[in-house]
Design a protein around this motif. Structure first.
Motif, PDB file in Angstrom:
ATOM      1  N   LEU A 126       0.823  -1.211   0.000  1.00 15.23           N
ATOM      2  CA  LEU A 126       0.000   0.000   0.000  1.00 15.23           C
ATOM      3  C   LEU A 126       0.853   1.255   0.000  1.00 15.23           C
ATOM      4  N   LEU A 129       1.940   1.755  -3.512  1.00 13.93           N
ATOM      5  CA  LEU A 129       0.812   2.241  -4.302  1.00 13.93           C
ATOM      6  C   LEU A 129       0.530   3.713  -4.025  1.00 13.93           C
ATOM      7  N   VAL A 133       2.959   5.284  -6.878  1.00 15.76           N
ATOM      8  CA  VAL A 133       2.013   5.270  -8.000  1.00 15.76           C
ATOM      9  C   VAL A 133       1.103   6.498  -7.962  1.00 15.76           C
TER      10      VAL A 133
END
Length: 147
Positions: A126, A129, A133
């Motif tokens: 996470l 991410l 990202v």
């Protein structure tokens, strides 16, 4: 249990209204995006109000409230989530997320080793991410640890 659903629905409407009031205090600059930072809390509160109204207007006649060991499990889950909220600031994102998701994974029936691996994987995954990202400004580890 019809009365319990209605009481819970009413309490959740009050919580949602408090959420709206606290979101109104969010300061926006004149250069913010057209939607603004208040939209997400307003959306969450709106969904809470709709779900609460459904609980009030159409309560479940066969609802069974937890008892005994399940209440203890729910209390542990609540304590883990409160500790998560308080520890994410000083400890960064990865460690509290790994711990909380590991404990919650273990609680829903996972084996301890698998729950620990799940927690570590979720903490790191996470963070990757959200940070790499999506570009959110999350600190991965406590200050001074590097990430």
């Amino acid at each position: 249990m019809i009365r319990g659903d209605r009481i819970f629905g009413a309490v959740m409407i009050v919580v949602a209204l408090g959420y709206i009031l606290s979101a109104r205090a969010i300061q926006t600059s004149f250069m913010s995006d057209p939607v603004g930072p208040r939209l997400f809390p307003y959306m969450i509160a709106g969904v809470m109000i709709i779900c609460s109204l459904v609980m009030i207007l159409r309560p479940d006649p066969d609802a069974e409230w937890p008892a005994g060991p399940m209440v203890l499990q729910l209390g542990i889950a609540l304590a883990v989530l409160v500790a998560y909220a308080y520890s994410i600031g000083p400890l960064g994102f990865i460690i509290p997320t790994a711990f909380a998701s590991g404990v919650l994974s273990w609680q829903i029936g996972g084996r301890p080793l698998r729950a620990a691996i799940t927690g570590i994987g979720l903490g790191i995954g996470l963070w990757v991410l959200f940070r790499l990202v999506l570009g959110l400004g999350l600190r991965g580890l406590p200050a001074g640890w590097g990430i």
